[in-house]
Design a protein around this motif. Structure first.
Motif, PDB file in Angstrom:
ATOM      1  N   CYS A 178      -3.172  15.553  -4.330  1.00  0.00           N
ATOM      2  CA  CYS A 178      -1.967  15.114  -3.959  1.00  0.00           C
ATOM      3  C   CYS A 178      -2.438  14.023  -2.882  1.00  0.00           C
ATOM      4  O   CYS A 178      -2.787  14.389  -1.936  1.00  0.00           O
ATOM      5  CB  CYS A 178      -0.984  16.207  -3.518  1.00  0.00           C
ATOM      6  N   ASN A 179      -1.909  12.709  -2.963  1.00  0.00           N
ATOM      7  CA  ASN A 179      -2.477  11.610  -2.168  1.00  0.00           C
ATOM      8  C   ASN A 179      -1.414  10.646  -2.041  1.00  0.00           C
ATOM      9  O   ASN A 179      -1.095   9.695  -2.931  1.00  0.00           O
ATOM     10  CB  ASN A 179      -3.817  11.201  -2.802  1.00  0.00           C
ATOM     11  N   PHE A 199      -4.298  10.806   3.732  1.00  0.00           N
ATOM     12  CA  PHE A 199      -4.565  10.025   2.538  1.00  0.00           C
ATOM     13  C   PHE A 199      -5.926   9.929   2.540  1.00  0.00           C
ATOM     14  O   PHE A 199      -6.605   9.843   3.346  1.00  0.00           O
ATOM     15  CB  PHE A 199      -3.852   8.670   2.855  1.00  0.00           C
ATOM     16  N   VAL A 226      -4.246  12.488  -9.861  1.00  0.00           N
ATOM     17  CA  VAL A 226      -3.778  12.115  -8.571  1.00  0.00           C
ATOM     18  C   VAL A 226      -2.521  12.085  -8.273  1.00  0.00           C
ATOM     19  O   VAL A 226      -1.986  11.337  -9.101  1.00  0.00           O
ATOM     20  CB  VAL A 226      -4.839  11.031  -7.871  1.00  0.00           C
ATOM     21  N   GLU A 280       0.641  10.625  -6.676  1.00  0.00           N
ATOM     22  CA  GLU A 280       0.832   9.730  -5.764  1.00  0.00           C
ATOM     23  C   GLU A 280       2.304   9.491  -5.339  1.00  0.00           C
ATOM     24  O   GLU A 280       2.771   8.451  -5.300  1.00  0.00           O
ATOM     25  CB  GLU A 280       0.297   8.225  -6.057  1.00  0.00           C
ATOM     26  N   ILE A 311       3.015   7.615  -2.401  1.00  0.00           N
ATOM     27  CA  ILE A 311       2.191   6.580  -1.900  1.00  0.00           C
ATOM     28  C   ILE A 311       2.838   5.275  -1.541  1.00  0.00           C
ATOM     29  O   ILE A 311       2.365   4.498  -0.644  1.00  0.00           O
ATOM     30  CB  ILE A 311       1.007   6.051  -2.981  1.00  0.00           C
ATOM     31  N   TRP A 313      -0.112   0.053  -0.113  1.00  0.00           N
ATOM     32  CA  TRP A 313      -0.543   1.060  -1.174  1.00  0.00           C
ATOM     33  C   TRP A 313      -1.024   0.330  -2.376  1.00  0.00           C
ATOM     34  O   TRP A 313      -1.837   0.938  -3.216  1.00  0.00           O
ATOM     35  CB  TRP A 313       0.779   1.975  -1.535  1.00  0.00           C
ATOM     36  N   THR A 369      -4.188   2.461  -4.162  1.00  0.00           N
ATOM     37  CA  THR A 369      -3.618   3.176  -5.275  1.00  0.00           C
ATOM     38  C   THR A 369      -4.824   3.657  -6.208  1.00  0.00           C
ATOM     39  O   THR A 369      -5.709   2.656  -6.592  1.00  0.00           O
ATOM     40  CB  THR A 369      -2.398   2.651  -5.938  1.00  0.00           C
ATOM     41  N   SER A 370      -4.794   4.894  -6.724  1.00  0.00           N
ATOM     42  CA  SER A 370      -5.956   5.181  -7.419  1.00  0.00           C
ATOM     43  C   SER A 370      -5.774   4.438  -8.980  1.00  0.00           C
ATOM     44  O   SER A 370      -6.643   4.551  -9.841  1.00  0.00           O
ATOM     45  CB  SER A 370      -6.028   6.678  -7.811  1.00  0.00           C
ATOM     46  N   VAL A 377      -2.855   9.339 -13.089  1.00  0.00           N
ATOM     47  CA  VAL A 377      -2.276   8.841 -11.847  1.00  0.00           C
ATOM     48  C   VAL A 377      -0.926   9.145 -12.143  1.00  0.00           C
ATOM     49  O   VAL A 377       0.021   8.896 -12.728  1.00  0.00           O
ATOM     50  CB  VAL A 377      -2.458   7.216 -11.285  1.00  0.00           C
ATOM     51  N   ARG A 423       3.044   9.476 -10.369  1.00  0.00           N
ATOM     52  CA  ARG A 423       4.084   8.871  -9.530  1.00  0.00           C
ATOM     53  C   ARG A 423       5.469   9.444  -9.671  1.00  0.00           C
ATOM     54  O   ARG A 423       5.897   9.920 -10.719  1.00  0.00           O
ATOM     55  CB  ARG A 423       4.224   7.221  -9.962  1.00  0.00           C
TER      56      ARG A 423
END
Lengths: 359, 359
Positions: A150-151, A159, A181, A183, A186, A192, A196-197, A209, A211
């Motif tokens: 979780c980022n 972060f 991941v 986000e 984010i 960001w 962002t990944s 990813v 969201r």
């Protein structure tokens, strides 16, 4: 169905007041609230309620893809990020997974329900919950097929930068591990788009990813999240397990508008930065607590007086303030609570009440 | 994510028109549309969108229980009946299940995804798809742990009366089979309160009754369904596998209003009875088709001319009319289509266009 923040309903019932009378610091929602323009979209969409949502969500995926500078085929929308947290493990059926923790408890629940055995990689309080990448990379060798990070991380607020995520993704690719991941928070970060990944998703098809629209756009009642992946085979596999029509038509129709609210988006980040700085400085004056410097819109706090998180939560409810007792996060204990950054007057009310409760 | 009715979006895109320009006979929605009063609820709820839905859905369960003269603890709300169709097999994990078919294809998909092996009990065209209860009861002996019956059945429109359902439930109890009766269309029947399986749910805790708000209240875009069971252990098991917040706040808040719309509810049934009778009489004059007498708000039609369902569907799209090609229902073939009963002028437009296409 409980155990998370944001449960103002039961608390209000207990107190014999209406949910709106509680200042809710327990759910991490954009302090500006949703953009007013959303109201127009919702009012104007009533005529469409008699239609099923588009089962392909073509327009929605187009909006989400455009915002993220990717292709609609790389996007799967969900009934909040929560649907996808559950759907992905169910579709990929990894035998063994690694969760970086303390973190959002729904990951472990989703993995367990999918029949996946999961282990936790511990973030240490003595490191201020910052990740030790070398140690994580070593741990990854131990036969995992799936990882969740979780980022920025809920509840610690830390972060992990893009170079570190790339080290993880690269090692994961060698080891045949899919890395999800999350986000969800984010967009609250200034930079960001550079961190962002999603920027790595083309190079590393083993990256998913996740969201949420819930937090940044302050729409937890509407239910909308999505994932990004460049692995079309994986996308297809996940969609094949997806239930139809999980995203309601209001959420479907709102995304385009929300993602185009450039001023609201900019102002949200500015307002958070401003209010978080002031709130942190005020929290710094309260004796008997320490807090962990956050990169998101919430703050993890440790109580140093010996008062438990449950006791502090109860005391603050006397002031009609609801905070998140963070003791049920794995690797935390009853000295931890989490608060959202809200508008100035709410934050000041919290600081005053906390000072009283602890002092 | 496709394969059901109601996909006006792709069809409209193909035709280069807007979805609203298509008369949609493919999804089985109340011909009156949603009650106008719902608009006020939705407009008035904007302020609550910034809250998570109540994770316990206490008020929603109270409304649903009150409407069904049962207890809130006997109710689980869902993101449409679809969520529950998937959730129940995932929670109960029956090894082997029996589906009475032809029927809604989502049952087989949900069971397969839950890892359940499923068999189908065939309703025969030569019986006008009416169920042979003796034969079903004999079949039940063959080691099933779960059964799904859609009642009234989609797409055949047949209804199984309460005495027959009780015979099934009683035998199922002896054999330790959980029976899920999907009553998504039952409120369209005059006498549904006297013939719902919910009347048996207390006596037979192995019964699960599934309901949808989508069809009767014409709100497929809103997403709301629920189940009723008197087995608190089973309810607990299902809830333990449920994802949080799947019902959005608008659906949550609307139920109480919708279920109290006594006039709308009465008028809906009257309007359906009236329009269905006229439509059936008109369909009876079209040479080259036969139809199966329906107890719900849709009609299964067999093409007798040799034209395929796909060809008829394409021809009708030239008239901006969308019907359901029913050939992908198990045990049906490319001579079957399904249509909803709509308002008089729409129905007459369909009858005229069908006459042209087939004549």
């Amino acid at each position: 169905m409980a155990g998370h923040g944001g449960d103002i309903y039961r608390r209000a019932m207990d107190l014999g007041i209406s949910p709106e009378e509680i200042i809710d610091f327990s759910s991490n929602i954009n302090l500006l609230g949703p953009p007013e323009s959303l109201k127009g979209i919702l009012n104007g969409s009533f005529g469409l309620i008699k239609n099923y949502p588009d089962p392909e969500y073509s327009e929605l995926r187009k909006s989400l893809a455009h915002f993220n500078r990717t292709e609609p085929l790389n996007i799967i929308p969900g009934n909040g990020a929560t649907e996808l947290i559950h759907l992905v493990p169910r579709a990929l059926k990894p035998a063994r997974a690694l969760i970086v923790a303390p973190t959002f408890s729904e990951y472990a629940k989703a993995l367990s329900q999918a029949g996946t055995e999961s282990e936790h990689f511990m973030l240490r309080e003595e490191d201020n919950f910052r990740i030790d990448i070398d140690s994580l990379i070593r741990e990854m060798d131990r036969g995992y097929r799936f990882m969740i990070i979780c980022n920025p991380n809920n509840p610690t607020g830390n972060f992990i930068g893009l170079p570190e995520i790339e080290r993880i993704a690269a090692r994961a690719r060698e080891l045949d591990i899919t890395v999800m991941v999350d986000e969800s928070f984010i967009e609250f970060m200034d930079n960001w788009r550079e961190s962002t990944s999603a920027l790595l998703a083309e190079k590393y098809p083993n990256l998913i990813v996740l969201r949420s629209m819930t937090k940044f756009f302050a729409i937890p009642g509407l239910r909308l999240g999505y994932l990004i992946s460049h692995d079309r085979g994986m996308i297809k596999k996940i969609i094949s397990m997806k239930e139809p029509w999980t995203v309601n038509i209001f959420a479907d129709l709102s995304a385009g508008l929300l993602l185009n609210e450039a001023n609201y988006i900019k102002e949200s980040v500015l307002a958070l930065n401003r209010e978080r700085e002031i709130l942190c400085s005020e929290l710094g004056r309260i004796k008997g607590i320490k807090f962990f410097h956050p990169e998101a819109n919430f703050i993890l706090i440790k109580i140093l007086t010996g008062m438990t998180s449950a006791a502090l939560k109860e005391k603050l409810l006397g002031h009609r303030i609801l905070i998140r007792d963070a003791s049920n996060f794995r690797y935390l204990d009853s000295s931890f609570v989490r608060i959202a950054v809200r508008r100035r007057d709410d934050n000041m009310a919290l600081v005053a009440a906390m000072g009283k409760c602890l002092g």
